[in-house]
Design a protein around this motif. Sequence first.
Motif, PDB file in Angstrom:
ATOM      1  N   ILE A  27     -17.240 -36.854   9.860  1.00 51.39           N
ATOM      2  CA  ILE A  27     -18.008 -37.805   9.186  1.00 51.39           C
ATOM      3  C   ILE A  27     -18.053 -38.438  10.266  1.00 51.39           C
ATOM      4  O   ILE A  27     -17.372 -39.570  10.552  1.00 51.39           O
TER       5      ILE A  27
ATOM      6  N   VAL B 101     -20.971 -41.528   9.919  1.00 52.69           N
ATOM      7  CA  VAL B 101     -21.429 -43.002   9.229  1.00 52.69           C
ATOM      8  C   VAL B 101     -21.549 -44.122  10.665  1.00 52.69           C
ATOM      9  O   VAL B 101     -21.299 -44.472  11.106  1.00 52.69           O
TER      10      VAL B 101
ATOM     11  N   ARG C   2     -24.547 -39.248  10.497  1.00 52.76           N
ATOM     12  CA  ARG C   2     -24.505 -38.601   9.161  1.00 52.76           C
ATOM     13  C   ARG C   2     -24.788 -38.953   7.757  1.00 52.76           C
ATOM     14  O   ARG C   2     -25.724 -39.100   7.050  1.00 52.76           O
ATOM     15  N   TYR C   3     -24.237 -40.026   7.935  1.00 49.74           N
ATOM     16  CA  TYR C   3     -24.425 -41.078   6.693  1.00 49.74           C
ATOM     17  C   TYR C   3     -24.471 -42.271   6.793  1.00 49.74           C
ATOM     18  O   TYR C   3     -24.437 -43.251   8.368  1.00 49.74           O
TER      19      TYR C   3
ATOM     20  N   ALA D  90     -17.619 -47.580   2.910  1.00 41.68           N
ATOM     21  CA  ALA D  90     -17.518 -46.546   3.232  1.00 41.68           C
ATOM     22  C   ALA D  90     -15.888 -45.910   3.006  1.00 41.68           C
ATOM     23  O   ALA D  90     -15.713 -44.175   2.794  1.00 41.68           O
TER      24      ALA D  90
ATOM     25  N   ARG E  72     -16.169 -44.784  -0.237  1.00 38.87           N
ATOM     26  CA  ARG E  72     -17.194 -43.313  -0.375  1.00 38.87           C
ATOM     27  C   ARG E  72     -16.431 -42.390   0.194  1.00 38.87           C
ATOM     28  O   ARG E  72     -16.514 -41.201  -0.515  1.00 38.87           O
ATOM     29  N   PHE E  73     -15.325 -42.402   1.072  1.00 38.53           N
ATOM     30  CA  PHE E  73     -14.833 -41.290   1.860  1.00 38.53           C
ATOM     31  C   PHE E  73     -14.234 -40.719   2.204  1.00 38.53           C
ATOM     32  O   PHE E  73     -13.053 -40.018   2.674  1.00 38.53           O
TER      33      PHE E  73
END
Length: 264
Positions: free
Chosen positions: A228, A230, A244-245, A258, A261-262
Motif C-alpha cells: 500500500i 501513498v 498507488r494512492y 491515510a 482510509r487504509f
Amino acid sequence: MKAKLFVTDMDGTLLNSEHKISRGNKHAIKRAVEAGVVFTIATGRMYASTLPYAQELELDVPIITYNGALIKTASGKELYASYLEEDLVKDLLDFAREQELYIHLYSEDKLYFKENDEHAQYYQKMCGVPGNAVGEDIYKYTYHVPKMLIMGSTPEEADAAVELVRRKFGGRIDAMKSSPTYVELIKPGVNKATAIAKLAEILEIPSEQVLAIGDSSNDVSMLTSVAISVAMGNANDEARAAARYMVTDNEHDGVAEALERFCM
C-alpha cells in the motif's frame, strides 16, 4: 486488507511546514495505535533529530533513520546499522571541496561540518540538533558514517550535484534528493525499502499489510516496494509516479487521511 504496519516519512509528510506534527495527525495516530496499528517513521534524518518526534508520539517501536542505514528503537536498542567505508567518506569530502559544495557528515549520530555557514545554520535549525564546526579536522570523523549530505543553494545546484556524484562515483554511492536542495549520499542497496522489509520481518507483519507514505525522491524505493503506497498531495513527480494512492498535503493532515482510509 487494512494496513498493520504504517511507515511515514517525516519532512513534507508527517511534519508540516513549521516542522511540527499537527493536532489532527496526532489524534489519528493515537487512535490507530490503540486499534493495534504499528506506526513508525522512516526518514533521512539522523536518529538524534528523529527521536524527539517519536517521544512526542509516545512510540516505543523501531524507527528507521538515515534513509534506512539505521534501525533503532525509541528506547535506544539498535537493530540494524550500515556504514560507509572510511575511504569513500574521505573521497566524498575531497569531491565536495573540489566542486565548492557544502557537505556534512554524521558520525556516531553527531553532526559535523567544516564551517558554521548559512547552510549549516539552516540545517541545525531545521533538525533541532547542534552540529560541530571542525574545519579540516572533519577528516577525523570518517568512522560509523551512515550517510552524508550535500546542500545546494538552489534546486538546480542540487540537481547538478546529483549528476556530478553519479558520474564521479558510479556504483560506489547512491545520490538522491530528499528535498529541493538536499542531496543524500548513502551506501548502494541501503534505502527505506530494505529497512522496511527488515522491520516487517522483525515484527512478523506480512508484506501485504505494510503501508508507506512519502513525498520525495528518497521515498521512491519504499513506495515501489510496499503493498500500500501513498503519496502526499505535495509530493514531487517521482513520488507521485511511484505511489498507488494519493492523499492531501502535509498542511492538511495527509497522514491522518491515510490512517483513516487504509488502517481504521
